[in-house]
Structures are given as C-alpha cells and as structure tokens.
Scaffold this motif. Structure first.
Motif, PDB file in Angstrom:
ATOM      1  N   LEU A 268     -28.185   9.424  -1.614  1.00  0.00           N
ATOM      2  CA  LEU A 268     -27.785   8.247  -0.838  1.00  0.00           C
ATOM      3  C   LEU A 268     -26.779   8.609   0.247  1.00  0.00           C
ATOM      4  O   LEU A 268     -26.838   8.088   1.362  1.00  0.00           O
ATOM      5  CB  LEU A 268     -27.173   7.191  -1.767  1.00  0.00           C
ATOM      6  CG  LEU A 268     -28.131   6.339  -2.592  1.00  0.00           C
ATOM      7  CD1 LEU A 268     -27.345   5.436  -3.530  1.00  0.00           C
ATOM      8  CD2 LEU A 268     -29.038   5.517  -1.695  1.00  0.00           C
ATOM      9  N   LYS A 269     -25.865   9.502  -0.076  1.00  0.00           N
ATOM     10  CA  LYS A 269     -24.830   9.880   0.894  1.00  0.00           C
ATOM     11  C   LYS A 269     -25.433  10.451   2.165  1.00  0.00           C
ATOM     12  O   LYS A 269     -24.857  10.314   3.248  1.00  0.00           O
ATOM     13  CB  LYS A 269     -23.872  10.891   0.264  1.00  0.00           C
ATOM     14  CG  LYS A 269     -22.914  10.283  -0.737  1.00  0.00           C
ATOM     15  CD  LYS A 269     -21.958  11.335  -1.272  1.00  0.00           C
ATOM     16  CE  LYS A 269     -20.959  10.722  -2.243  1.00  0.00           C
ATOM     17  NZ  LYS A 269     -20.002  11.723  -2.760  1.00  0.00           N
ATOM     18  N   ARG A 270     -26.579  11.073   2.041  1.00  0.00           N
ATOM     19  CA  ARG A 270     -27.205  11.650   3.235  1.00  0.00           C
ATOM     20  C   ARG A 270     -27.564  10.564   4.243  1.00  0.00           C
ATOM     21  O   ARG A 270     -27.441  10.770   5.460  1.00  0.00           O
ATOM     22  CB  ARG A 270     -28.466  12.436   2.852  1.00  0.00           C
ATOM     23  CG  ARG A 270     -28.206  13.700   2.040  1.00  0.00           C
ATOM     24  CD  ARG A 270     -29.445  14.550   1.959  1.00  0.00           C
ATOM     25  NE  ARG A 270     -29.882  14.982   3.289  1.00  0.00           N
ATOM     26  CZ  ARG A 270     -31.080  15.535   3.539  1.00  0.00           C
ATOM     27  NH1 ARG A 270     -31.953  15.690   2.565  1.00  0.00           N
ATOM     28  NH2 ARG A 270     -31.398  15.905   4.754  1.00  0.00           N
ATOM     29  N   TYR A 271     -27.988   9.402   3.744  1.00  0.00           N
ATOM     30  CA  TYR A 271     -28.351   8.308   4.650  1.00  0.00           C
ATOM     31  C   TYR A 271     -27.132   7.754   5.383  1.00  0.00           C
ATOM     32  O   TYR A 271     -27.264   7.215   6.481  1.00  0.00           O
ATOM     33  CB  TYR A 271     -29.031   7.179   3.871  1.00  0.00           C
ATOM     34  CG  TYR A 271     -30.415   7.524   3.357  1.00  0.00           C
ATOM     35  CD1 TYR A 271     -31.546   7.311   4.143  1.00  0.00           C
ATOM     36  CD2 TYR A 271     -30.597   8.055   2.072  1.00  0.00           C
ATOM     37  CE1 TYR A 271     -32.818   7.602   3.667  1.00  0.00           C
ATOM     38  CE2 TYR A 271     -31.863   8.356   1.588  1.00  0.00           C
ATOM     39  CZ  TYR A 271     -32.965   8.136   2.398  1.00  0.00           C
ATOM     40  OH  TYR A 271     -34.220   8.443   1.927  1.00  0.00           O
ATOM     41  N   PHE A 272     -25.960   7.861   4.768  1.00  0.00           N
ATOM     42  CA  PHE A 272     -24.740   7.332   5.373  1.00  0.00           C
ATOM     43  C   PHE A 272     -23.971   8.387   6.169  1.00  0.00           C
ATOM     44  O   PHE A 272     -22.915   8.087   6.722  1.00  0.00           O
ATOM     45  CB  PHE A 272     -23.835   6.736   4.285  1.00  0.00           C
ATOM     46  CG  PHE A 272     -24.390   5.488   3.668  1.00  0.00           C
ATOM     47  CD1 PHE A 272     -24.217   4.255   4.277  1.00  0.00           C
ATOM     48  CD2 PHE A 272     -25.095   5.537   2.478  1.00  0.00           C
ATOM     49  CE1 PHE A 272     -24.730   3.099   3.716  1.00  0.00           C
ATOM     50  CE2 PHE A 272     -25.625   4.387   1.905  1.00  0.00           C
ATOM     51  CZ  PHE A 272     -25.429   3.161   2.521  1.00  0.00           C
ATOM     52  N   ASP A 273     -24.488   9.593   6.210  1.00  0.00           N
ATOM     53  CA  ASP A 273     -23.866  10.678   6.976  1.00  0.00           C
ATOM     54  C   ASP A 273     -24.510  10.724   8.357  1.00  0.00           C
ATOM     55  O   ASP A 273     -25.672  11.088   8.503  1.00  0.00           O
ATOM     56  CB  ASP A 273     -24.072  12.006   6.244  1.00  0.00           C
ATOM     57  CG  ASP A 273     -23.423  13.176   6.964  1.00  0.00           C
ATOM     58  OD1 ASP A 273     -22.894  12.997   8.085  1.00  0.00           O
ATOM     59  OD2 ASP A 273     -23.466  14.298   6.403  1.00  0.00           O
ATOM     60  N   GLN A 274     -23.740  10.352   9.387  1.00  0.00           N
ATOM     61  CA  GLN A 274     -24.296  10.273  10.736  1.00  0.00           C
ATOM     62  C   GLN A 274     -24.693  11.636  11.298  1.00  0.00           C
ATOM     63  O   GLN A 274     -25.389  11.702  12.319  1.00  0.00           O
ATOM     64  CB  GLN A 274     -23.292   9.594  11.678  1.00  0.00           C
ATOM     65  CG  GLN A 274     -22.918   8.185  11.262  1.00  0.00           C
ATOM     66  CD  GLN A 274     -24.148   7.320  11.004  1.00  0.00           C
ATOM     67  OE1 GLN A 274     -25.016   7.193  11.862  1.00  0.00           O
ATOM     68  NE2 GLN A 274     -24.232   6.729   9.825  1.00  0.00           N
ATOM     69  N   ASP A 275     -24.293  12.715  10.646  1.00  0.00           N
ATOM     70  CA  ASP A 275     -24.685  14.052  11.075  1.00  0.00           C
ATOM     71  C   ASP A 275     -25.930  14.541  10.348  1.00  0.00           C
ATOM     72  O   ASP A 275     -26.380  15.673  10.576  1.00  0.00           O
ATOM     73  CB  ASP A 275     -23.532  15.047  10.837  1.00  0.00           C
ATOM     74  CG  ASP A 275     -22.326  14.746  11.697  1.00  0.00           C
ATOM     75  OD1 ASP A 275     -22.527  14.334  12.864  1.00  0.00           O
ATOM     76  OD2 ASP A 275     -21.188  14.907  11.217  1.00  0.00           O
ATOM     77  N   ASP A 276     -26.480  13.696   9.487  1.00  0.00           N
ATOM     78  CA  ASP A 276     -27.671  14.073   8.713  1.00  0.00           C
ATOM     79  C   ASP A 276     -28.873  13.313   9.269  1.00  0.00           C
ATOM     80  O   ASP A 276     -28.795  12.117   9.558  1.00  0.00           O
ATOM     81  CB  ASP A 276     -27.466  13.732   7.240  1.00  0.00           C
ATOM     82  CG  ASP A 276     -28.512  14.372   6.329  1.00  0.00           C
ATOM     83  OD1 ASP A 276     -29.720  14.130   6.544  1.00  0.00           O
ATOM     84  OD2 ASP A 276     -28.121  15.097   5.401  1.00  0.00           O
TER      85      ASP A 276
END
Length: 322
Positions: free
Chosen positions: A229-237
């Motif tokens: 889930l954190k990947r979706y909220f990481d603007q660099d991902d």
C-alpha cells in the motif's frame, strides 16, 4: 528497497489482500436500515446515490435505538487498531478470558467525545456502510490517534480502499454529516469532502496528513500488504500513478416522512413518501457536486432520512458513556 523486493510487491494481488481484511459480521442494512433505492446514477457525474430508511415494527414504531446499539457494538472494530484486536483474540484463545476485550471496549468508548453536537455517530455509521455494505477496507484507524476525547480528529471522517484486477488502488475519502436540514447536510458534507479529492498531490494537500498517518499507522497486521500500500502513496513510486481518489459520503437528516404517531400510516406509505423526495435530494447533491467540481470523481453518496437526528445523536452519546 531492493529490486527483488520491488518485484515481489509488484506481483501482489492487492485487491484480494484488501478484500480479505473487510469485516462483515452482518450488514447494517440487514435489519437496522432498510433499502429504499441504491446505485442511482446522478446524471453528468460519477456519483451514485443510495437511500435508506429507519425500520418500522409491527406496532408502527420507528426504530432508531437498535441502530445506535448496533453501531455501539462495533466501536472496537472502528476505533481499535487490528493488531491490538488480534492480540486480544490470542489472549482469549490461550487463557479463555475475555478481559482484554472488555478493556478494549472501555478504551474505545473513552475515545468518543461527549460534545452535544458530535458527528461521531455519523462517522461510525459511515464505517458500517463502507466495510460491510460496500466492501471497502478501513486503512487507517483514526480514532486511536486522537489526543483528546473532547476534540475531533482533523482530517477525513474515514479512509477506505479497494483494489482492482488491473492492480489499481481506489482510496475512498469519507465524510459524514448528521444535521436537521437535508440541504445543509449535503452542502457541508460535499464541501468538506472536496479538498480530499480535488487537491493536487503535494505536501500541502488536504489529505497530506492522512497520507502520512496511513504510511505510519496503516490498520493492518500483514506487513506485506502495508508495504505494498505504501508504494501507492509514495509519489516517487510508479505505483502512485495507479491510485484513484474516490469519495464515500453520508448524510443523516430530519424528515417528515415517518408517522407522527404509531397508529398512522403504513410502511409502503413511508417508502412512497421517501421516493417522492429523492429527486429533490439528488438534485441538491448534483448541484453541490458541480459547485465543488466533483463531477469526474467516483462517489458513493448515502442518504439516511431520520425521524429525529437529535434523538439518535443523544441516544448514541448515552451509549458511549463509560
């Protein structure tokens, strides 16, 4: 994060993992609210309206207290992080004692404000719809982050999510209002919801604090799901490009559709009276959606006409007394 870990996470079925976390021990619409209309498309928008009413028993009495009690019984699910609930389950399995669950219930009750105009009953009702009715998973347990029982948490009234077979993540920002007047409730609800959907991605957006809390306190025990889930909220991902901001809104308001006394009117008359008012309510919703520039955002908009919002609120507050 190394390449191997990135590859593993990219192959995860987030939709299935989220679906498995949804708690659905009976829907609020099984008994305590009755469907009048669902999934009504509001022309020119991506919003679907849903309308539910309070049930009427064989003595022609409008029942609202069992709804408040149903919500009271779910305060642990709503207010306490899953890892603490799972800890209580393990303790009960090993010792046979429910003491830790009793402690969690007391803690959960103390999180609710005693302010007379509290909207937390609406937030809990929104939770009941989001998870059990619409199949959305609560991804942040906001009540546990309150610093004072006499203050409301500043942020969305709830944050929920579901995945798609294409690997996309739909995040549903929740807002609820329990007002005496329907038009006021619709106006303020969508006005509060709008920034969470329309703000561009940035450190200063309305949802930035909630995003931070999701990254720090995501309401799951599964670290694999949390990291994904954190990947979706990481603007660099690159996964962040697959996240869609959606809305789930609920308004409860006073309505004259219910019988003034137990001897008058039939259930069919109440449904007919509500259906006759739905076009006016959906017109208000459409007008406000257009005013807030929300036409292109997927929103579930839930309407719950009540006999008396204040009676419901007062009884809910009484149930929350420790």
């Amino acid at each position: 994060m190394n390449d191997e870990t990135t590859l593993d996470l990219s192959n995860l079925d987030v939709a299935t993992l989220l679906e498995q976390t949804v708690r659905s021990d009976g829907k609020v619409t099984d008994t305590h609210l009755k469907v009048v209309e669902e999934f009504l498309e509001i022309d020119g928008t991506l919003t679907k309206a849903h309308c539910y009413r309070l049930p009427v028993d064989k003595n022609r009495r409008v029942r609202y207290k069992p709804l408040a009690e149903y919500l009271r019984d779910r305060i642990i699910d709503y207010s306490v992080p899953r890892h603490r609930v799972n800890e209580a389950k393990k303790r009960m399995e090993s010792s046979g004692s429910t003491a830790l669950f009793v402690k969690l219930e007391s803690e959960a009750k103390r999180l609710f404000t005693s302010l007379g105009n509290t909207g937390e009953g609406g937030e809990l009702l929104l939770f009941a719809f989001a998870e059990a009715v619409f199949g959305l998973s609560q991804i942040i347990c906001k009540m546990s982050l309150k610093t004072s029982t006499e203050m409301h948490y500043h942020g969305a009234d709830g944050v929920y999510a579901s995945g798609t077979p294409q690997g996309e993540l739909k995040v549903y920002w929740g807002e609820s209002k329990l007002y005496g007047d329907a038009s006021d409730a619709v106006r303020d609800c969508l006005n509060s919801l709008a920034p969470f959907l329309t703000d561009e991605e940035s450190e200063t957006s309305a949802r930035s604090q909630d995003v931070f809390l999701i990254n720090e306190f995501a309401n799951f025990d599964d670290t694999t799901l949390v990291n994904s889930l954190k990947r979706y909220f990481d603007q660099d991902d690159e996964k962040s490009l697959l996240m869609e901001h959606c809305g789930i809104a609920l308004v409860g308001f006073d309505s004259a559709v219910y019988p003034a006394s137990p001897q008058l009117d039939l259930i069919e008359d109440i449904d007919e009276a509500i259906r006759s008012r739905i076009p006016a309510w959906t017109k208000q919703i459409k007008n406000r959606i257009q005013k807030e520039n929300l036409e292109h955002y997927e929103i579930h908009f839930i309407c719950v006409p009540m006999k008396s919002v204040e009676d419901f609120r007062s009884y809910f507050l009484k149930l929350m007394e420790v």
